[in-house]
Design an enzyme around this catalytic site. Sequence first.
Site, mmCIF file in Angstrom:
data_model
loop_
_atom_site.group_PDB
_atom_site.id
_atom_site.type_symbol
_atom_site.label_atom_id
_atom_site.label_comp_id
_atom_site.label_asym_id
_atom_site.label_seq_id
_atom_site.Cartn_x
_atom_site.Cartn_y
_atom_site.Cartn_z
ATOM 1 N N ASN A 165 -1.035 1.603 6.054
ATOM 2 C CA ASN A 165 -0.248 0.584 5.370
ATOM 3 C C ASN A 165 0.297 -0.339 6.451
ATOM 4 O O ASN A 165 0.967 0.129 7.369
ATOM 5 C CB ASN A 165 0.894 1.258 4.585
ATOM 6 N N GLY A 166 -0.034 -1.612 6.377
ATOM 7 C CA GLY A 166 0.433 -2.549 7.409
ATOM 8 C C GLY A 166 -0.699 -3.476 7.803
ATOM 9 O O GLY A 166 -1.699 -3.600 7.090
ATOM 10 N N ARG B 77 3.337 0.052 -5.345
ATOM 11 C CA ARG B 77 3.205 -0.605 -4.041
ATOM 12 C C ARG B 77 1.901 -1.384 -3.903
ATOM 13 O O ARG B 77 1.715 -2.142 -2.946
ATOM 14 C CB ARG B 77 3.284 0.434 -2.923
ATOM 15 N N GLU C 169 15.792 -17.106 -12.096
ATOM 16 C CA GLU C 169 15.371 -15.720 -12.281
ATOM 17 C C GLU C 169 14.645 -15.541 -13.623
ATOM 18 O O GLU C 169 13.643 -14.837 -13.712
ATOM 19 C CB GLU C 169 16.606 -14.805 -12.155
ATOM 20 N N TRP D 74 -3.001 -2.607 -1.727
ATOM 21 C CA TRP D 74 -2.785 -4.007 -2.087
ATOM 22 C C TRP D 74 -3.478 -4.796 -0.985
ATOM 23 O O TRP D 74 -3.042 -4.788 0.173
ATOM 24 C CB TRP D 74 -1.294 -4.317 -2.128
ATOM 25 N N LYS E 209 10.808 -14.198 -13.978
ATOM 26 C CA LYS E 209 10.437 -13.027 -14.787
ATOM 27 C C LYS E 209 9.285 -13.373 -15.726
ATOM 28 O O LYS E 209 8.326 -12.624 -15.835
ATOM 29 C CB LYS E 209 11.615 -12.507 -15.628
ATOM 30 N N HIS F 13 15.990 -35.872 -14.028
ATOM 31 C CA HIS F 13 15.379 -36.506 -12.855
ATOM 32 C C HIS F 13 13.887 -36.160 -12.739
ATOM 33 O O HIS F 13 13.302 -36.281 -11.672
ATOM 34 C CB HIS F 13 16.118 -36.086 -11.581
ATOM 35 N N GLU G 296 5.946 -13.993 -13.734
ATOM 36 C CA GLU G 296 5.281 -12.904 -13.026
ATOM 37 C C GLU G 296 4.702 -11.833 -13.943
ATOM 38 O O GLU G 296 3.733 -11.196 -13.587
ATOM 39 C CB GLU G 296 6.193 -12.272 -11.970
ATOM 40 N N LYS H 180 5.177 -4.142 -5.442
ATOM 41 C CA LYS H 180 6.632 -4.019 -5.413
ATOM 42 C C LYS H 180 7.214 -4.317 -4.028
ATOM 43 O O LYS H 180 8.235 -4.968 -3.910
ATOM 44 C CB LYS H 180 6.999 -2.606 -5.857
ATOM 45 N N CYS I 34 0.838 -1.190 0.000
ATOM 46 C CA CYS I 34 0.000 0.000 0.000
ATOM 47 C C CYS I 34 0.877 1.245 0.000
ATOM 48 O O CYS I 34 1.984 1.246 0.550
ATOM 49 C CB CYS I 34 -0.928 0.078 1.187
#
Length: 613
Positions: free
Chosen positions: A100-101, A27, A486, A74, A490, A509, A493, A608, A2
């Site tokens: 925010n929290g 955010r 990575e 968020w 990418k 395997h 997401e 983010k 947020c």
Amino acid sequence: MCGIVAYIGDKKAFPIILKGLKRLEYRGYDSAGIAVNNGTELNLYKKAGKVVELEKFAKDKDTSGNVGIGHTRWATHGKPNDVNAHPHASGNSKFALVHNGIIENYAVLKEELEKRGHIFKSETDTEVLMHLIEDIISKQNCDLFEGTRQALNEVIGAYAIVVISEDNPNEIIAAKKSSPLVIGVGIDEFFIGSDATPIIEYTKNVIYLEDGEIAKLSLTSGLTLKTIQNVEKTPYIQELEMKIETLEKGGYDHFMLKEIFEQPRSIQDCMRGRLMLHQNYISLGGIEAYQDKIFAAKRLIIIACGTSWHAGIVGEYLLEELARIPVEVEYASEFRYRNPIIDENDIVIAISQSGETADTLAAIELAKSKGATIIGICNVVNSTIARATDCGAYTHAGPEIGVASTKAFTAQVTVLTLISLLFGKNKGVIEPARFTRLMHELNAIPSKVEEVLKSDAYIKSIAEIYKDAPNALFLGRGINFPVALEGALKLKEISYIHAEGYPAAEMKHGPIALIDEEMPVYVIATQDASYEKVVSNIQEVKARKGKVIAIVTKGDKVVKNIADHVIEIPKTDDMLVPLLATIPFQLLSYHVAVMRACNVDQPRNLAKSVTVE
Ligand code: F6R
């Protein structure tokens, strides 16, 4: 997550807050809202969706007033709809609050408040805090500052909050614990942001609130700072170094693309003043001061999440190879819940772009409580994690706004390379000639990244071919295994394609069963120690009709003959290949996502800074 923005002064608050929210949208972006005091009443506008939806909704409404608060959310408690969007008003509509929290004891508080007649409209923990403040103010007949201060003493959890009232358009109350809040100090005006990005174009003078502090920003009496235990504090005003251009797209279609193309410069910035080529010397003052303790430790523990965790694994290869220090890399979210065996002789390296990730922060606190020394590798200057560590090195990549991390990753790997070289040299375990060679190679990385970026159009043409494949495999060995992880992250997401990163040799395997003519397999096959082995792995994929897209060393002939496509990168030392090999994967995911019409900078369900568990 947020984002919070607030303003009080002589300008119109609404447009300043709206613009600030757009800056903070990275955010969280599932709903947004603004409350402004027009001098007689509070007007509160909230809307599910992006900030632009709020902008449209409020277009013809009364948005006048010189004081206001805004929020981009968020969702944690409650669905992302209009009602759960912030700000939340008190029952008597006299106050409004953004948060925010997470208020962990909200259920108990809510039950008590309901018994006292409070009626809640939303499912959020935030509304409970707003009612608690209102309840204290009405019971004790105190002012907003005092009511908020007392309420925060009853709250368990994390918060950055800003509150305004209808009756007093001359003041704003702000407080924080574990979530960030920055106050911008102008002339007869104050700005508030979750970070400095909404503030920078108005003032460079800022105060970073500390945990447990509460501030009153008043147009009549200025700034008052206390702890929530009511102890007076002296505000420490510091000057921001951020530049406004770093927050704009600068002609690129997306922040992600801009940030990918910034890497020659961000890596250079990360090395500036540290890699002293002519003196054959690395300078990392903060960390070097802890060197004896680090060398005496049995091992280093790296903690991080997501992309930063991938950088941590690259760091493991670097530190073990170049400095001969044993390293363990842990997901911060796992480390914090498994009673790790750690004591005052241990050294923990915490890696975080945002410097806010809740799991990483909690893991740091746990390690600190056991006496460990914490080294931070953060991008955001003055962030919570940066301040919670004993020493560290900033990555200096500049603001990263695209939700998918790109330039922060290469900067993290650069810092880890510098640390490994520094320790290797000071421990005397790296041969002087190798040290010097690596210094030169590292110094050449920005121009080699520049060269890789020239393949953009070619990589785009590969993206065009594979954009509709529903799955993808990414393979790498040794230090390039985390690059494969990575690459897969990418793609997942931002383009919502299922992708897996695997050590190339592990393919046989299990994952090899997935390979058919539909499956693109992205392989790092550069000419390093495991080249021949990786070539064999490519053969295995081709034998099963998989499509191979290989990242190879410039001039490679062998892989070119067997792979469907090759992307060349310049030759560098084996230990530095991740800094180059990661770039084609960033570009590939970017183009695939754009072709699939995905929101590249703000992928669904993500934010983010992950400031919740
Ligand atoms: C992926 C990504 C995330 C972050 C993770 C940790 O592109 O950005 O996986 O790497 O949330 O964030 P920081 O580094 O801010 O602690």
